[in-house]
Write an enzyme that holds these catalytic residues in place. Structure first.
Site, mmCIF file in Angstrom:
data_model
loop_
_atom_site.group_PDB
_atom_site.id
_atom_site.type_symbol
_atom_site.label_atom_id
_atom_site.label_comp_id
_atom_site.label_asym_id
_atom_site.label_seq_id
_atom_site.Cartn_x
_atom_site.Cartn_y
_atom_site.Cartn_z
ATOM 1 N N ASN A 208 0.849 -1.197 0.000
ATOM 2 C CA ASN A 208 0.000 0.000 0.000
ATOM 3 C C ASN A 208 0.883 1.245 0.000
ATOM 4 O O ASN A 208 2.105 1.143 0.043
ATOM 5 C CB ASN A 208 -0.971 -0.027 1.190
ATOM 6 C CG ASN A 208 -0.241 -0.043 2.513
ATOM 7 O OD1 ASN A 208 0.475 0.882 2.842
ATOM 8 N ND2 ASN A 208 -0.419 -1.124 3.274
ATOM 9 N N ASP A 276 -4.698 -5.839 5.073
ATOM 10 C CA ASP A 276 -5.785 -6.610 5.679
ATOM 11 C C ASP A 276 -5.759 -8.072 5.243
ATOM 12 O O ASP A 276 -6.188 -8.942 5.975
ATOM 13 C CB ASP A 276 -7.129 -5.983 5.297
ATOM 14 C CG ASP A 276 -7.312 -4.648 6.002
ATOM 15 O OD1 ASP A 276 -7.043 -4.594 7.218
ATOM 16 O OD2 ASP A 276 -7.688 -3.664 5.335
ATOM 17 N N LYS A 286 8.691 -18.425 -8.808
ATOM 18 C CA LYS A 286 8.064 -17.337 -9.566
ATOM 19 C C LYS A 286 6.950 -17.898 -10.452
ATOM 20 O O LYS A 286 7.176 -18.870 -11.196
ATOM 21 C CB LYS A 286 9.130 -16.635 -10.423
ATOM 22 C CG LYS A 286 8.587 -15.409 -11.108
ATOM 23 C CD LYS A 286 9.619 -14.723 -11.971
ATOM 24 C CE LYS A 286 8.917 -13.694 -12.839
ATOM 25 N NZ LYS A 286 9.740 -13.254 -13.939
ATOM 26 N N PRO A 303 -3.781 -11.256 10.620
ATOM 27 C CA PRO A 303 -4.128 -10.986 12.018
ATOM 28 C C PRO A 303 -4.298 -9.479 12.213
ATOM 29 O O PRO A 303 -3.550 -8.688 11.615
ATOM 30 C CB PRO A 303 -2.908 -11.492 12.792
ATOM 31 C CG PRO A 303 -1.793 -11.554 11.794
ATOM 32 C CD PRO A 303 -2.437 -11.823 10.463
ATOM 33 N N ASP A 304 -5.273 -9.080 13.015
ATOM 34 C CA ASP A 304 -5.438 -7.660 13.344
ATOM 35 C C ASP A 304 -4.590 -7.398 14.593
ATOM 36 O O ASP A 304 -4.976 -7.743 15.708
ATOM 37 C CB ASP A 304 -6.919 -7.339 13.590
ATOM 38 C CG ASP A 304 -7.125 -5.833 13.688
ATOM 39 O OD1 ASP A 304 -6.284 -5.161 14.328
ATOM 40 O OD2 ASP A 304 -8.118 -5.331 13.130
ATOM 41 N N ILE A 305 -3.441 -6.793 14.372
ATOM 42 C CA ILE A 305 -2.454 -6.638 15.454
ATOM 43 C C ILE A 305 -2.989 -5.702 16.532
ATOM 44 O O ILE A 305 -2.886 -5.968 17.729
ATOM 45 C CB ILE A 305 -1.116 -6.112 14.884
ATOM 46 C CG1 ILE A 305 -0.671 -7.006 13.721
ATOM 47 C CG2 ILE A 305 -0.048 -6.053 15.960
ATOM 48 C CD1 ILE A 305 0.463 -6.433 12.892
ATOM 49 N N PHE A 323 -4.802 3.842 14.586
ATOM 50 C CA PHE A 323 -5.004 4.838 13.541
ATOM 51 C C PHE A 323 -6.161 4.398 12.669
ATOM 52 O O PHE A 323 -6.422 3.206 12.534
ATOM 53 C CB PHE A 323 -3.735 4.996 12.689
ATOM 54 C CG PHE A 323 -2.798 6.030 13.252
ATOM 55 C CD1 PHE A 323 -2.134 5.794 14.445
ATOM 56 C CD2 PHE A 323 -2.593 7.241 12.607
ATOM 57 C CE1 PHE A 323 -1.288 6.753 14.989
ATOM 58 C CE2 PHE A 323 -1.746 8.200 13.133
ATOM 59 C CZ PHE A 323 -1.092 7.958 14.322
ATOM 60 N N LYS A 337 -14.685 2.081 14.978
ATOM 61 C CA LYS A 337 -13.452 1.268 14.964
ATOM 62 C C LYS A 337 -12.823 1.206 16.345
ATOM 63 O O LYS A 337 -12.319 0.171 16.771
ATOM 64 C CB LYS A 337 -12.470 1.868 13.955
ATOM 65 C CG LYS A 337 -11.285 1.005 13.667
ATOM 66 C CD LYS A 337 -10.491 1.517 12.484
ATOM 67 C CE LYS A 337 -11.191 1.251 11.158
ATOM 68 N NZ LYS A 337 -10.451 1.769 10.019
ATOM 69 N N LYS A 341 -12.251 -2.444 17.926
ATOM 70 C CA LYS A 341 -10.894 -2.960 18.146
ATOM 71 C C LYS A 341 -10.552 -3.057 19.631
ATOM 72 O O LYS A 341 -9.684 -3.814 20.024
ATOM 73 C CB LYS A 341 -9.870 -2.061 17.461
ATOM 74 C CG LYS A 341 -10.112 -1.889 15.971
ATOM 75 C CD LYS A 341 -9.002 -2.465 15.166
ATOM 76 C CE LYS A 341 -9.181 -2.126 13.700
ATOM 77 N NZ LYS A 341 -8.161 -2.763 12.876
HETATM 78 O O1 C5P Z 1 -9.030 -1.832 10.317
HETATM 79 P P1 C5P Z 1 -8.110 -0.758 9.900
HETATM 80 O O2 C5P Z 1 -6.962 -1.268 9.075
HETATM 81 O O3 C5P Z 1 -8.737 0.434 9.267
HETATM 82 O O4 C5P Z 1 -7.514 -0.221 11.287
HETATM 83 C C1 C5P Z 1 -6.461 0.632 11.325
HETATM 84 C C2 C5P Z 1 -5.688 0.445 12.606
HETATM 85 O O5 C5P Z 1 -5.520 -0.938 12.897
HETATM 86 C C3 C5P Z 1 -4.285 0.993 12.540
HETATM 87 O O6 C5P Z 1 -3.935 1.434 13.829
HETATM 88 C C4 C5P Z 1 -3.466 -0.197 12.108
HETATM 89 O O7 C5P Z 1 -2.111 -0.064 12.504
HETATM 90 C C5 C5P Z 1 -4.164 -1.332 12.819
HETATM 91 N N1 C5P Z 1 -4.146 -2.634 12.131
HETATM 92 C C6 C5P Z 1 -3.432 -3.666 12.672
HETATM 93 N N2 C5P Z 1 -3.452 -4.910 12.072
HETATM 94 C C7 C5P Z 1 -4.172 -5.113 10.955
HETATM 95 C C8 C5P Z 1 -4.916 -4.068 10.388
HETATM 96 C C9 C5P Z 1 -4.870 -2.830 11.002
HETATM 97 O O8 C5P Z 1 -2.763 -3.470 13.690
HETATM 98 N N3 C5P Z 1 -4.174 -6.308 10.394
#
Ligand code: C5P
Length: 397
Positions: A208, A276, A286, A303-305, A323, A337, A341
């Site tokens: 990104n 995501d 390749k 994983p959503d850290i 963020f 959010k 979260k």
């Molecule tokens: O869900 P979204 O990506 O919009 O959320 C943004 C926030 O979540 C940011 O603080 C980003 O660093 C964190 N994030 C994360 N792991 C992910 C996706 C987003 O820590 N897989």
């Protein structure tokens, strides 16, 4: 900032020891007192004479030098400093420190000291990556030692990779941060930054547009207030800040592992633009272009850290800041959010292309907390960082 601060500089036996001469010069320039100690191996690379001439103080080398004991005992020597700096911290010295050895002057001082210790590792890439060194590193970090470097690049031994000692100016910045009397002194703060790259095959990846500018500015601002900062960064455009512990990662999964490895912390700021999704079943070779045949990529969720750390049942940081980069309904989306979260604050911004925020030098954010939201005027990313760092300091009390 360093005027009249006392640094006990323990020089280990590696070729990077020559950089300590420059480090001593820069410390002296800033008014610090430097007491040098050389291990036996260090004396093969730099001489006690050059070190003491630059430091303007006696260079200590031997535990059993009775004249030294009469002048200043080794216990006292270990305590007079405001900070102990080990540079270069060789693989052997790190192993001895982690194991609690005390069989020469340097290791005895490290065992006896009650002052903070900063280490600047330097060694061959294989030695740095060896499980024993990584195990020792984890032990030393858990014991509360601070780290600067190592950097990646060409090595004196002709190989290439991680293990180069941080440059004197980087070590100096880490020393300034460790000795800072700011409101975040004694606090450990994690910052994630930059994009992640999700591999498709060994040469292609999905990424990104995050430059890492905002996360880097936040890490600098926190370090300037005296925090010990662990900076976990994806492949960003901007160079990481000085005076912080940098952990470089590529993918979201690696970022999660690095974040888990950095805990516990007092506060965590998740400024990274984590992908995501990642490609399911990344190809180990390749993918070939076959006429008329288009590859089909299947995705799995990363994983959503932020959510993971926010919802930790044990060891959750006192303050977790996420963020939200949005293009529509910024306030409503970011408010939802924050709750979804489980973080304490969300820094929300509008990253629609016309704002020029993504990759630009300015930001216009709204800070969303449990109490409501406040809109900050458009300002430079470093001003956003300074304001956020000040509010984090106030929240940690
Ligand atoms: O869900 P979204 O990506 O919009 O959320 C943004 C926030 O979540 C940011 O603080 C980003 O660093 C964190 N994030 C994360 N792991 C992910 C996706 C987003 O820590 N897989």
């Amino acid at each position: 900032m360093l005027a009249d601060k006392r640094v006990l500089l323990i020089i280990g036996g590696g070729i990077a020891a020559y950089k300590c001469l420059e480090l001593i010069r820069r410390l002296k320039e800033r008014g610090a007192h430097v007491t040098p100690v050389l291990t036996r191996a260090a004396q093969q690379f730099v001489t006690p004479l050059s070190v003491s001439a630059l430091a303007g103080e006696k260079a200590y080398t031997d535990l059993f030098d009775l004249t030294d004991e009469a002048e200043m005992g080794h216990i006292q020597l270990s305590r007079v400093a405001d900070l102990v700096v080990v540079a270069p911290a060789t693989a052997d010295l790190m192993a001895k420190m982690a194991g609690g050895h005390a069989n020469d002057l340097a290791t005895t001082l490290l065992m006896a000291t009650d002052t903070p210790v900063l280490m600047a590792p330097a060694m061959n890439v294989r030695m740095w990556e060896h499980p024993a060194t990584q195990r020792n590193l984890s032990t030393l970090l858990a014991d509360g030692l601070r780290l600067v470097g190592p950097n990646s690049g060409d090595m004196a031994c002709g190989e290439h990779g991680a293990g180069r000692m941080a440059e004197p100016m980087e070590i100096l910045a880490a020393i300034e941060s460790a000795l800072s009397d700011g409101p975040l002194k004694g606090r450990r703060v994690l910052v994630t930054s930059g994009p992640t790259h999700e591999p498709i095959d060994p040469v292609r990846y999905i990424a990104n547009r995050s430059s890492g500018a905002q996360g880097t500015a936040i890490a600098s601002a926190l370090a300037a207030l005296g925090a010990e900062v662990v900076f976990v960064t994806g492949p960003a455009d901007v160079a990481p800040p000085q005076g912080v512990e940098v952990v470089s990662v590529v993918s979201a999964q690696e970022m999660l592992a690095a974040v888990e490895g950095a805990l516990p912390v007092d506060a965590a700021v998740f400024a990274a633009a984590v992908a995501d999704w990642r490609v399911k079943g990344e190809s180990s070779s390749k993918i070939k272009k076959d006429k008329g045949q288009l590859p089909v990529l299947e995705f799995v969720e990363n994983p959503d850290i932020l959510a993971h750390v926010s919802q930790l049942p044990k060891g959750r940081p006192k303050l977790v800041v996420g963020f939200a980069a949005e293009t529509d309904d910024v306030l409503a989306n970011a408010t939802a959010k924050r709750i979804r979260k489980g973080c304490d604050w969300i820094v929300a911004n509008d990253v629609s292309p016309e704002t020029g925020i993504m990759g630009g030098s300015e930001n216009a954010v709204q800070l969303i907390t449990a109490e409501g939201s406040e809109s900050w005027p458009r300002m430079s990313k470093s001003d956003v960082a300074r304001q956020l760092a000040a509010q984090i300091a106030a929240a940690l009390g």
